[in-house]
Design a protein around this motif. Structure first.
Motif, mmCIF file in Angstrom:
data_model
loop_
_atom_site.group_PDB
_atom_site.id
_atom_site.type_symbol
_atom_site.label_atom_id
_atom_site.label_comp_id
_atom_site.label_asym_id
_atom_site.label_seq_id
_atom_site.Cartn_x
_atom_site.Cartn_y
_atom_site.Cartn_z
ATOM 1 N N VAL A 221 122.481 47.926 57.102
ATOM 2 C CA VAL A 221 120.906 48.048 58.120
ATOM 3 C C VAL A 221 122.044 48.800 59.872
ATOM 4 O O VAL A 221 123.056 48.103 59.566
ATOM 5 N N LEU A 222 121.285 49.799 60.498
ATOM 6 C CA LEU A 222 121.850 50.214 61.335
ATOM 7 C C LEU A 222 120.780 49.985 62.466
ATOM 8 O O LEU A 222 119.343 50.223 62.169
ATOM 9 N N VAL A 223 121.276 48.970 63.666
ATOM 10 C CA VAL A 223 120.427 49.375 64.437
ATOM 11 C C VAL A 223 120.197 50.668 65.929
ATOM 12 O O VAL A 223 121.603 51.385 66.507
ATOM 13 N N MET A 224 119.428 51.024 66.218
ATOM 14 C CA MET A 224 119.363 52.237 67.125
ATOM 15 C C MET A 224 118.372 51.886 68.364
ATOM 16 O O MET A 224 117.518 51.386 68.373
ATOM 17 N N LEU A 225 118.858 52.029 69.175
ATOM 18 C CA LEU A 225 118.450 51.728 70.846
ATOM 19 C C LEU A 225 118.927 52.699 71.376
ATOM 20 O O LEU A 225 119.783 53.672 71.615
ATOM 21 N N ASP A 226 117.830 53.502 72.224
ATOM 22 C CA ASP A 226 118.204 54.719 72.963
ATOM 23 C C ASP A 226 119.121 55.860 72.610
ATOM 24 O O ASP A 226 119.503 56.350 72.805
ATOM 25 N N GLY A 227 118.424 56.202 71.225
ATOM 26 C CA GLY A 227 119.164 57.277 70.962
ATOM 27 C C GLY A 227 120.198 57.181 70.347
ATOM 28 O O GLY A 227 121.229 57.922 69.587
ATOM 29 N N GLN A 228 121.235 55.282 70.489
ATOM 30 C CA GLN A 228 122.198 55.135 69.784
ATOM 31 C C GLN A 228 121.976 53.981 68.822
ATOM 32 O O GLN A 228 121.498 53.623 69.366
ATOM 33 N N VAL A 229 123.787 53.988 67.985
ATOM 34 C CA VAL A 229 123.762 52.858 67.005
ATOM 35 C C VAL A 229 124.031 52.112 67.565
ATOM 36 O O VAL A 229 125.138 51.985 68.354
ATOM 37 N N VAL A 230 123.489 51.236 68.145
ATOM 38 C CA VAL A 230 124.186 49.459 68.891
ATOM 39 C C VAL A 230 124.866 48.394 68.042
ATOM 40 O O VAL A 230 124.841 47.875 67.972
ATOM 41 N N GLU A 231 123.964 48.279 66.632
ATOM 42 C CA GLU A 231 124.955 47.451 65.805
ATOM 43 C C GLU A 231 124.753 48.060 64.596
ATOM 44 O O GLU A 231 123.555 48.959 63.418
ATOM 45 N N THR A 232 125.595 47.532 63.286
ATOM 46 C CA THR A 232 125.501 48.112 62.151
ATOM 47 C C THR A 232 126.143 46.537 61.518
ATOM 48 O O THR A 232 126.732 46.236 61.935
#
Lengths: 282, 270, 324
Positions: A221-232
């Protein structure tokens, strides 16, 4: 070489160049299933459309999206059209409006086949019916002859699934494919999606705002926030050891097994307060 | 882009207006006096656009034509607005069978192009400026009624009208104080577009000999005359046509520009 | 709604409109100041002659009676009789209908052949120069009066290039080649002017399609934008275009009447114009009634053609039938 390589993908819209995606990197191998999770406006759908090369005219894309080594960003429309529906396909969020209301469902599925394989209508028809059966539609012949408005949401979404898989693509992009469906239908569609992906060995980029749904389909899973990946991470890693506060919020909202009756349900905001001073979030 | 359209429209409309007003007081030559020795002169000096088959200065006749077309436009659009707007507001505000009757009648009139009305009138009275104005005016009523009705329906559904009604404002009061001011811009747009339609209709009628009769010049009957000399003096058929096209373009652009200016949401609606 | 009910309802609207239109025509010719008999005989007729004609035409009867006998005649195909030639209006119309019909038919087909592709490109390229160019051309075209358009085409193709005849008509039976040659410029005139009006509607209908999810689906399965629009756009856009075409019926007819005058084609328009100039009031009345009837009938048919284009409409009717 990975099936899909996304490097420093940036997408902005309009004259004012509002950035929707701000430097996203990830890889996807053959047969792998990657979840892209985030709230609305986080840039996940834009990322998916960039992979398909389907962003609207007013979008400016920089960075690189490579499918089996060939560049998608800036590629000519004709070349992209040959990939779409054959090597990559897409399942959209709204089954109610994603099919042409004036055309029978069977013809719309057959169209995908004929478009890329040039088959005659006889054998195409058989393939269509068997594909409709494969996605779990009980009465495939009747469904093929029906118009979209005569089908339920779940039936339509599975017909769209059939369209996406009939050419055995290497990659299926699913944009919130079950969000518009009832919970019971949602489970059924996810189950069928799992089955057909396993059978065909296609990779999947699965977009959702719901970690519980993503965990049923994806390994990573990739977690996206405000157009960026914040956690993988893998689904297990995220559940057991979420790093980013936003992810912690997501995990808490997905763990219904840890809530007791009468207790207030957790929200993402309990863990992560969005910084409103940062632009880019509409 | 949109701004340029509005400005182009304004300039063209202003040009027609100024020409018409000037023509009331002055034209370079007599627009009616036949001069036998000067037939079909090419553009030059002093006849800037040349002379027609009767030796009359074309520029002067064009100027008087602007006067006619403006008169017909103002009267017919005025008639259509004065009759159509109250009817449309009544239909939109009252609803029910009143609405149904008004809209049905308006549909019937809509199926009646100005040309057919003008032909009926011309068959009885002979074609004249007045029959043209009446025909165009009557045929334009439905368009105004529709716009007013659509506007009234929208205004009536809004919260401030609900508030006004609940505080006891009469139907007439609501119409005068809330509906009319709110639909006025829409009526303005319709008036501009309707003016363009009226110019086209008047030109067609006078081309067919169903409006202002000769020797009085109109852009339409000038074209009819010019058609006889098409093989000899083709330029003659250019000027009146160009005048009509520019005037119509002006009012259309003005209408579109106003619509965009007043309500950006309407932008994609044709 | 029940399919039969829908048809019945539309037919009802058609009949009511027809009654309204006939009443309007009747009142215009009979109830306004100005005496029909006086018009027919001219201003220098003796009062006795006028009175005699009034009696002969039944104008001395009360207005409602006159209206119903006129309407009754129309219902059985009697549109009145020319005062000048004594011939029935329908007999005058008959040989001319074909000319106007050809002109309208080719004009409408031509306008669609121009407006649909142009409108599609204008929608697809609406943010770049091809779109701007087409929209601007349409805006200019809308300002060109139909008769001037015809004159300009004559100037180019007849006066200058000598490719086509400037006016006149040859019937299809006499000489098909000449028939076609004489219809090219009139049809083209009508088509171009009509296309300029249509392009805007086509453009916005296709812009709507471009924003639809099914268009995105079509793109996602591998259609290029233009082909996706052809494949999945035309049928959907035509649902809204049909409405516009229905509203344009009377505009096209008026255009045809004017074009007939430009090219001296012996159609319904020139018949009407001659009758107006001769003050043959009953021919004018009958012909106008006939044309309005045609406009109303065609609009009704166009409206009902929805049922053929949109399966949702047809299905809604079928389902209604089942449950009713």
């Amino acid at each position: 070489m990975s099936l899909l390589e996304v490097r420093d993908l940036r997408v902005s819209f309009g004259r004012r160049r509002v950035q929707a995606v701000r430097g996203v990197d990830f890889d996807l191998d053959d047969g792998q299933r990657l979840g892209l999770i985030g709230e609305s406006g986080s840039g996940k759908t834009v990322t998916a459309l960039a992979v398909m090369g389907l962003l609207p005219e007013n979008a400016t894309v920089t960075g690189s999206v490579r499918l089996r080594g060939s560049e998608i960003v800036g590629a000519p429309e004709v070349a992209l059209a040959q990939l779409r529906g054959a090597a990559v396909s897409m399942v959209f969020q709204e089954p109610m409006t994603a099919l042409d209301p004036t055309m029978r469902v069977g013809r719309q599925v057959a169209e995908v086949l004929r478009l890329h394989q040039g088959e005659e209508s006889g054998p195409a028809r058989e393939r269509v019916v068997s594909m409709l059966a494969e996605v779990g539609l009980a009465d495939p012949v009747r469904i093929a002859d029906a118009y979209p408005h005569q089908l339920s949401g779940g039936q339509r979404q599975r017909a769209i699934l059939a369209m996406a898989l009939i050419n055995s693509p290497d990659l299926v992009v699913c944009d919130e494919p079950t969000t518009a469906l009832d919970v019971t239908v949602q489970a059924l569609v996810l189950q069928k999606l799992n089955e057909v992906l396993t059978d065909s060995g296609a990779a999947c980029l699965f977009i959702s705002h719901d970690l519980a749904v993503v965990s049923q389909v994806c390994d990573k899973v990739l977690v996206m926030l405000d157009g960026q990946v914040v956690e993988t991470g893998t689904v297990a890693e995220l559940f057991t050891n979420p790093q980013h506060p936003y992810t912690r919020g997501l995990v808490a909202t997905a763990r219904f097994d840890q809530t007791r009756p009468g207790q207030r349900l957790p929200t993402v905001e309990d863990f992560y307060a969005p910084d409103t001073s940062v632009g880019g979030r509409p | 882009m949109k701004r340029a359209q509005l400005i182009t429209g304004l300039v063209l409309v202003a040009a027609v207006l100024v020409t018409a007003v000037v023509a009331v007081f002055w034209t370079p030559f007599d627009p009616l006096r036949v001069v036998a020795g000067q037939r079909l002169l090419a553009p030059g000096w002093p006849h800037v656009l040349g002379t027609d088959g009767f030796g009359i200065d074309i520029a002067s006749r064009l100027m008087v034509g602007a006067r006619t077309i403006l008169l017909v436009g103002i009267i017919s659009v005025g008639v259509a607005a004065v009759v159509g707007v109250p009817l449309g507001m009544l239909a939109g505000q009252a609803g029910g069978w009143v609405d149904e009757v008004v809209m049905r009648v308006s549909d019937v009139v809509y199926a009646f192009p100005a040309l057919l009305l003008a032909m009926l009138l011309a068959a009885i009275y002979g074609g004249s400026t007045v029959t043209a104005m009446v025909a165009i005016g009557v045929a334009s009523i439905p368009a105004f009624a529709r716009v007013a009705r659509a506007g009234a329906l929208q205004v009536m559904a809004s919260d401030f009208v609900l508030a006004a009604k609940s505080s006891g404002t009469s139907r007439w009061g609501v119409a005068r104080r809330h509906v009319l001011p709110n639909i006025a811009p829409l009526i303005g747009v319709q008036a501009s577009v309707g003016f363009a339609m009226a110019i086209l209709a008047e030109a067609a009628l006078s081309y067919l000999g169903l409006a202002t009769p000769r020797p009085n010049p109109t852009w339409g009957n000038m074209l009819r005359d010019a058609q006889n000399f098409l093989f000899v003096a083709p330029l003659q058929a250019l000027w009146p046509g160009l005048a009509i096209a520019l005037a119509v373009l002006g009012f259309n652009l003005l209408g579109d520009g106003l619509r965009d200016y007043l309500d950006p949401r309407l932008r994609e609606v044709p | 709604m029940h399919l039969a009910l829908r048809i019945a309802r539309r037919t009802g609207v058609f009949v009511v409109s027809l009654l309204g239109a006939s009443l309007l025509i009747f009142l215009l010719t009979n109830a306004l100041p100005g005496d029909v008999a006086q018009v027919l005989l001219g201003t220098d007729a003796t009062p006795e002659a006028v009175a005699q004609l009034r009696a002969q035409l039944g104008l001395d009867r009360p207005l409602p009676m006159q209206y119903f006998s006129w309407l009754g005649g129309i219902l059985v195909g009697d549109f009145g009789r020319s005062h000048l030639s004594g011939l029935p209006v329908l007999a005058l119309l008959a040989p001319r209908i074909a000319v106007t019909l050809w002109l309208v038919l080719f004009g409408v087909i031509g306008s669609l052949l121009i407006a649909v592709p142009a409108g599609m490109v204008a929608a697809l390229k609406r943010r770049s120069w091809p779109g701007f160019t087409i929209s601007a051309a349409a805006q200019l075209g809308m300002a060109v009066p139909v008769f001037w358009g015809g004159i300009l085409l004559v100037m180019v193709f007849a006066v200058w290039l000598h490719w086509l005849p400037a006016n006149g008509y040859v019937s299809l039976a006499t000489n098909p080649e000449q028939w076609a040659a004489h219809l090219v410029l009139p049809s083209l005139t009508l088509a171009l002017v009509q296309a300029a009006v249509l392009i805007r509607y086509v453009r916005s209908a296709f812009i709507e399609v471009l924003n639809e999810d099914y268009y995105r689906t079509a793109r996602s399965i591998g259609w290029t934008p233009m082909r996706a629009l052809f494949r999945h756009g035309i049928r959907n856009a035509s649902i809204s275009l049909v409405t516009v075409l229905g509203l344009q019926v009377s505009t096209v007819l008026v255009g045809a009447i004017v074009v007939e005058s430009v090219f001296t084609l012996p159609g319904l328009g020139s018949l009407l114009l001659t009758a107006v100039n001769q003050r043959d009031l009953l021919v004018v009345q009958g012909t106008v009634m006939f044309l309005v009837l045609a406009v109303l009938a065609i609009s009704a048919l166009v409206d009902l053609s929805y049922l053929l284009i949109d399966p949702r409409q047809a299905a809604a009717s079928e389902q209604g039938e089942g449950s009713a």
